[in-house]
Design a protein around this motif. Structure first.
Motif, PDB file in Angstrom:
ATOM      1  N   SER A  61      -3.533  -2.224  19.236  1.00  0.00           N
ATOM      2  CA  SER A  61      -4.707  -2.995  18.841  1.00  0.00           C
ATOM      3  C   SER A  61      -5.925  -2.555  19.642  1.00  0.00           C
ATOM      4  O   SER A  61      -5.836  -2.273  20.845  1.00  0.00           O
ATOM      5  CB  SER A  61      -4.450  -4.482  19.065  1.00  0.00           C
ATOM      6  OG  SER A  61      -5.642  -5.222  18.910  1.00  0.00           O
ATOM      7  N   HIS A  62      -7.068  -2.536  18.976  1.00  0.00           N
ATOM      8  CA  HIS A  62      -8.327  -2.128  19.591  1.00  0.00           C
ATOM      9  C   HIS A  62      -9.099  -3.327  20.134  1.00  0.00           C
ATOM     10  O   HIS A  62     -10.138  -3.168  20.768  1.00  0.00           O
ATOM     11  CB  HIS A  62      -9.165  -1.383  18.535  1.00  0.00           C
ATOM     12  CG  HIS A  62     -10.447  -0.831  19.040  1.00  0.00           C
ATOM     13  ND1 HIS A  62     -11.642  -1.492  18.922  1.00  0.00           N
ATOM     14  CD2 HIS A  62     -10.736   0.310  19.701  1.00  0.00           C
ATOM     15  CE1 HIS A  62     -12.608  -0.775  19.462  1.00  0.00           C
ATOM     16  NE2 HIS A  62     -12.083   0.319  19.947  1.00  0.00           N
ATOM     17  N   ASP A  63      -8.597  -4.540  19.927  1.00  0.00           N
ATOM     18  CA  ASP A  63      -9.370  -5.748  20.242  1.00  0.00           C
ATOM     19  C   ASP A  63      -9.795  -5.805  21.710  1.00  0.00           C
ATOM     20  O   ASP A  63     -10.890  -6.265  22.026  1.00  0.00           O
ATOM     21  CB  ASP A  63      -8.568  -6.999  19.889  1.00  0.00           C
ATOM     22  CG  ASP A  63      -8.420  -7.184  18.385  1.00  0.00           C
ATOM     23  OD1 ASP A  63      -9.129  -6.470  17.631  1.00  0.00           O
ATOM     24  OD2 ASP A  63      -7.605  -8.025  17.958  1.00  0.00           O
ATOM     25  N   TYR A  64      -8.924  -5.366  22.635  1.00  0.00           N
ATOM     26  CA  TYR A  64      -9.255  -5.410  24.052  1.00  0.00           C
ATOM     27  C   TYR A  64      -9.465  -4.020  24.636  1.00  0.00           C
ATOM     28  O   TYR A  64      -9.515  -3.851  25.858  1.00  0.00           O
ATOM     29  CB  TYR A  64      -8.153  -6.130  24.835  1.00  0.00           C
ATOM     30  CG  TYR A  64      -8.150  -7.627  24.610  1.00  0.00           C
ATOM     31  CD1 TYR A  64      -9.119  -8.434  25.200  1.00  0.00           C
ATOM     32  CD2 TYR A  64      -7.186  -8.223  23.814  1.00  0.00           C
ATOM     33  CE1 TYR A  64      -9.126  -9.799  24.994  1.00  0.00           C
ATOM     34  CE2 TYR A  64      -7.180  -9.596  23.600  1.00  0.00           C
ATOM     35  CZ  TYR A  64      -8.149 -10.378  24.197  1.00  0.00           C
ATOM     36  OH  TYR A  64      -8.150 -11.734  23.993  1.00  0.00           O
ATOM     37  N   ALA A  65      -9.573  -3.016  23.789  1.00  0.00           N
ATOM     38  CA  ALA A  65      -9.790  -1.655  24.283  1.00  0.00           C
ATOM     39  C   ALA A  65     -11.202  -1.517  24.847  1.00  0.00           C
ATOM     40  O   ALA A  65     -12.126  -2.238  24.453  1.00  0.00           O
ATOM     41  CB  ALA A  65      -9.568  -0.645  23.163  1.00  0.00           C
ATOM     42  N   GLU A  66     -11.351  -0.574  25.759  1.00  0.00           N
ATOM     43  CA  GLU A  66     -12.677  -0.293  26.308  1.00  0.00           C
ATOM     44  C   GLU A  66     -13.461   0.591  25.346  1.00  0.00           C
ATOM     45  O   GLU A  66     -12.911   1.164  24.403  1.00  0.00           O
ATOM     46  CB  GLU A  66     -12.532   0.386  27.677  1.00  0.00           C
ATOM     47  CG  GLU A  66     -11.884  -0.538  28.703  1.00  0.00           C
ATOM     48  CD  GLU A  66     -11.674   0.123  30.051  1.00  0.00           C
ATOM     49  OE1 GLU A  66     -12.599   0.776  30.564  1.00  0.00           O
ATOM     50  OE2 GLU A  66     -10.563  -0.034  30.599  1.00  0.00           O
ATOM     51  N   LEU A  67     -14.751   0.702  25.593  1.00  0.00           N
ATOM     52  CA  LEU A  67     -15.585   1.567  24.771  1.00  0.00           C
ATOM     53  C   LEU A  67     -15.110   3.006  24.893  1.00  0.00           C
ATOM     54  O   LEU A  67     -14.445   3.377  25.865  1.00  0.00           O
ATOM     55  CB  LEU A  67     -17.055   1.468  25.208  1.00  0.00           C
ATOM     56  CG  LEU A  67     -17.702   0.087  25.147  1.00  0.00           C
ATOM     57  CD1 LEU A  67     -19.148   0.182  25.625  1.00  0.00           C
ATOM     58  CD2 LEU A  67     -17.625  -0.495  23.749  1.00  0.00           C
ATOM     59  N   ASP A  68     -15.450   3.832  23.921  1.00  0.00           N
ATOM     60  CA  ASP A  68     -15.106   5.252  23.977  1.00  0.00           C
ATOM     61  C   ASP A  68     -15.906   5.896  25.119  1.00  0.00           C
ATOM     62  O   ASP A  68     -17.128   5.778  25.165  1.00  0.00           O
ATOM     63  CB  ASP A  68     -15.448   5.944  22.659  1.00  0.00           C
ATOM     64  CG  ASP A  68     -14.741   5.303  21.477  1.00  0.00           C
ATOM     65  OD1 ASP A  68     -13.758   4.566  21.700  1.00  0.00           O
ATOM     66  OD2 ASP A  68     -15.168   5.521  20.342  1.00  0.00           O
ATOM     67  N   GLN A  69     -15.212   6.575  26.017  1.00  0.00           N
ATOM     68  CA  GLN A  69     -15.868   7.218  27.151  1.00  0.00           C
ATOM     69  C   GLN A  69     -15.857   8.731  26.956  1.00  0.00           C
ATOM     70  O   GLN A  69     -14.790   9.341  26.888  1.00  0.00           O
ATOM     71  CB  GLN A  69     -15.174   6.866  28.464  1.00  0.00           C
ATOM     72  CG  GLN A  69     -15.920   7.392  29.684  1.00  0.00           C
ATOM     73  CD  GLN A  69     -15.107   7.265  30.963  1.00  0.00           C
ATOM     74  OE1 GLN A  69     -14.063   7.890  31.087  1.00  0.00           O
ATOM     75  NE2 GLN A  69     -15.595   6.472  31.898  1.00  0.00           N
ATOM     76  N   VAL A  70     -17.042   9.328  26.849  1.00  0.00           N
ATOM     77  CA  VAL A  70     -17.178  10.784  26.732  1.00  0.00           C
ATOM     78  C   VAL A  70     -17.563  11.333  28.095  1.00  0.00           C
ATOM     79  O   VAL A  70     -18.474  10.828  28.752  1.00  0.00           O
ATOM     80  CB  VAL A  70     -18.235  11.156  25.672  1.00  0.00           C
ATOM     81  CG1 VAL A  70     -18.430  12.668  25.610  1.00  0.00           C
ATOM     82  CG2 VAL A  70     -17.831  10.613  24.304  1.00  0.00           C
ATOM     83  N   ASN A  71     -16.837  12.370  28.532  1.00  0.00           N
ATOM     84  CA  ASN A  71     -17.065  12.967  29.844  1.00  0.00           C
ATOM     85  C   ASN A  71     -17.409  14.442  29.714  1.00  0.00           C
ATOM     86  O   ASN A  71     -16.753  15.166  28.969  1.00  0.00           O
ATOM     87  CB  ASN A  71     -15.799  12.842  30.708  1.00  0.00           C
ATOM     88  CG  ASN A  71     -15.464  11.413  31.027  1.00  0.00           C
ATOM     89  OD1 ASN A  71     -16.078  10.804  31.891  1.00  0.00           O
ATOM     90  ND2 ASN A  71     -14.490  10.858  30.328  1.00  0.00           N
ATOM     91  N   ASN A  72     -18.411  14.849  30.455  1.00  0.00           N
ATOM     92  CA  ASN A  72     -18.807  16.252  30.512  1.00  0.00           C
ATOM     93  C   ASN A  72     -18.632  16.757  31.945  1.00  0.00           C
ATOM     94  O   ASN A  72     -19.241  16.239  32.873  1.00  0.00           O
ATOM     95  CB  ASN A  72     -20.259  16.420  30.067  1.00  0.00           C
ATOM     96  CG  ASN A  72     -20.748  17.849  30.215  1.00  0.00           C
ATOM     97  OD1 ASN A  72     -21.759  18.110  30.847  1.00  0.00           O
ATOM     98  ND2 ASN A  72     -20.025  18.788  29.627  1.00  0.00           N
ATOM     99  N   TYR A  73     -17.749  17.755  32.088  1.00  0.00           N
ATOM    100  CA  TYR A  73     -17.506  18.373  33.395  1.00  0.00           C
ATOM    101  C   TYR A  73     -18.129  19.759  33.377  1.00  0.00           C
ATOM    102  O   TYR A  73     -17.704  20.623  32.614  1.00  0.00           O
ATOM    103  CB  TYR A  73     -16.003  18.505  33.659  1.00  0.00           C
ATOM    104  CG  TYR A  73     -15.277  17.198  33.822  1.00  0.00           C
ATOM    105  CD1 TYR A  73     -15.017  16.673  35.084  1.00  0.00           C
ATOM    106  CD2 TYR A  73     -14.831  16.491  32.706  1.00  0.00           C
ATOM    107  CE1 TYR A  73     -14.335  15.476  35.240  1.00  0.00           C
ATOM    108  CE2 TYR A  73     -14.148  15.288  32.852  1.00  0.00           C
ATOM    109  CZ  TYR A  73     -13.899  14.789  34.117  1.00  0.00           C
ATOM    110  OH  TYR A  73     -13.224  13.605  34.269  1.00  0.00           O
ATOM    111  N   GLY A  74     -19.135  19.972  34.222  1.00  0.00           N
ATOM    112  CA  GLY A  74     -19.741  21.289  34.351  1.00  0.00           C
ATOM    113  C   GLY A  74     -18.967  22.130  35.353  1.00  0.00           C
ATOM    114  O   GLY A  74     -17.826  21.826  35.715  1.00  0.00           O
ATOM    115  N   MET A  75     -19.581  23.224  35.812  1.00  0.00           N
ATOM    116  CA  MET A  75     -18.947  24.096  36.803  1.00  0.00           C
ATOM    117  C   MET A  75     -18.519  23.288  38.023  1.00  0.00           C
ATOM    118  O   MET A  75     -19.309  22.520  38.578  1.00  0.00           O
ATOM    119  CB  MET A  75     -19.915  25.194  37.227  1.00  0.00           C
ATOM    120  CG  MET A  75     -20.046  26.300  36.193  1.00  0.00           C
ATOM    121  SD  MET A  75     -18.576  27.334  36.128  1.00  0.00           S
ATOM    122  CE  MET A  75     -18.681  28.160  37.707  1.00  0.00           C
ATOM    123  N   ALA A  76     -17.270  23.435  38.420  1.00  0.00           N
ATOM    124  CA  ALA A  76     -16.662  22.746  39.556  1.00  0.00           C
ATOM    125  C   ALA A  76     -16.446  21.256  39.310  1.00  0.00           C
ATOM    126  O   ALA A  76     -15.996  20.540  40.206  1.00  0.00           O
ATOM    127  CB  ALA A  76     -17.464  22.945  40.838  1.00  0.00           C
TER     128      ALA A  76
END
Length: 200
Positions: A61-76
């Protein structure tokens, strides 16, 4: 999702294990954006469609899920070993209205030229970032205790950039898809099958 996230990227934060509050930390080097399905009409429609697909794929169920988190990892860019759920020693997520984080769904959205693997330290699993692939795991045992085999890290990006999106599902409202089980080590045999033997 990457395009939707770019205007909202900020330095990633982590939950302080004692206070539960968000803060910057040297052991997580990335930029993060949270995508809400209440965004403007077109953007919100995209996020809602992705969330429905995640529900269908995981049967959670998505009812208590957190928001979609997008992560960007650059060099290192990297994330040192950690758990997604709260352990008994940590306050984070235990007071969340949805309870602890029961499961994680992680998407690899872009190609990384070198580095950036996800490594499960105690499970002996290494997952290179493969564009358009995803990985799913349960953070809690059926009785609700933390599954300590899920400690993982994001290895440093050595060339290029790494884009991932994760969704955290919480334990509340999963009663019919993942009912509580009083046998604490019911999954122990399953976990041992993968411990040090899973390769990609």
């Amino acid at each position: 999702m990457m395009e939707l996230a770019q205007p909202h990227l900020n330095r990633a934060t982590v939950h302080n294990k004692n206070t539960g509050k968000l803060e910057n930390a040297e052991y997580r080097v990335s930029k993060t954006a949270w995508l809400d399905d209440d965004m403007t009409e077109d953007k919100g429609r995209i996020v809602r469609r992705i969330n429905r697909r995640m529900e269908d794929a995981t049967e959670l169920s998505h009812d208590y899920a957190e928001l979609d988190q997008v992560n960007n990892y650059g060099m290192a860019g990297q994330y040192e070993p950690h758990y997604d759920m709260a352990t008994r020693e940590e306050k984070a997520f235990l007071d969340h209205e949805g309870g602890n984080r029961v499961a994680t769904l992680l998407f690899y959205m872009g190609k990384t030229d070198a580095g950036g693997a996800t490594v499960f330290i105690d499970g002996g699993v290494r997952l290179p970032p493969t564009q358009n692939a995803a990985v799913f795991w349960y953070n809690l045992l059926p009785n609700g205790d933390p599954d300590l085999l899920t400690r993982h890290a994001g290895c440093p990006v050595l060339a290029g950039t790494k884009w991932v999106m994760n969704k955290w599902f919480h334990v509340n409202d999963q009663i019919f898809t993942r009912p509580c089980d009083l046998q604490q080590f019911k999954r122990e045999k399953e976990a041992k099958l993968y411990n040090g033997q899973y390769t990609t």
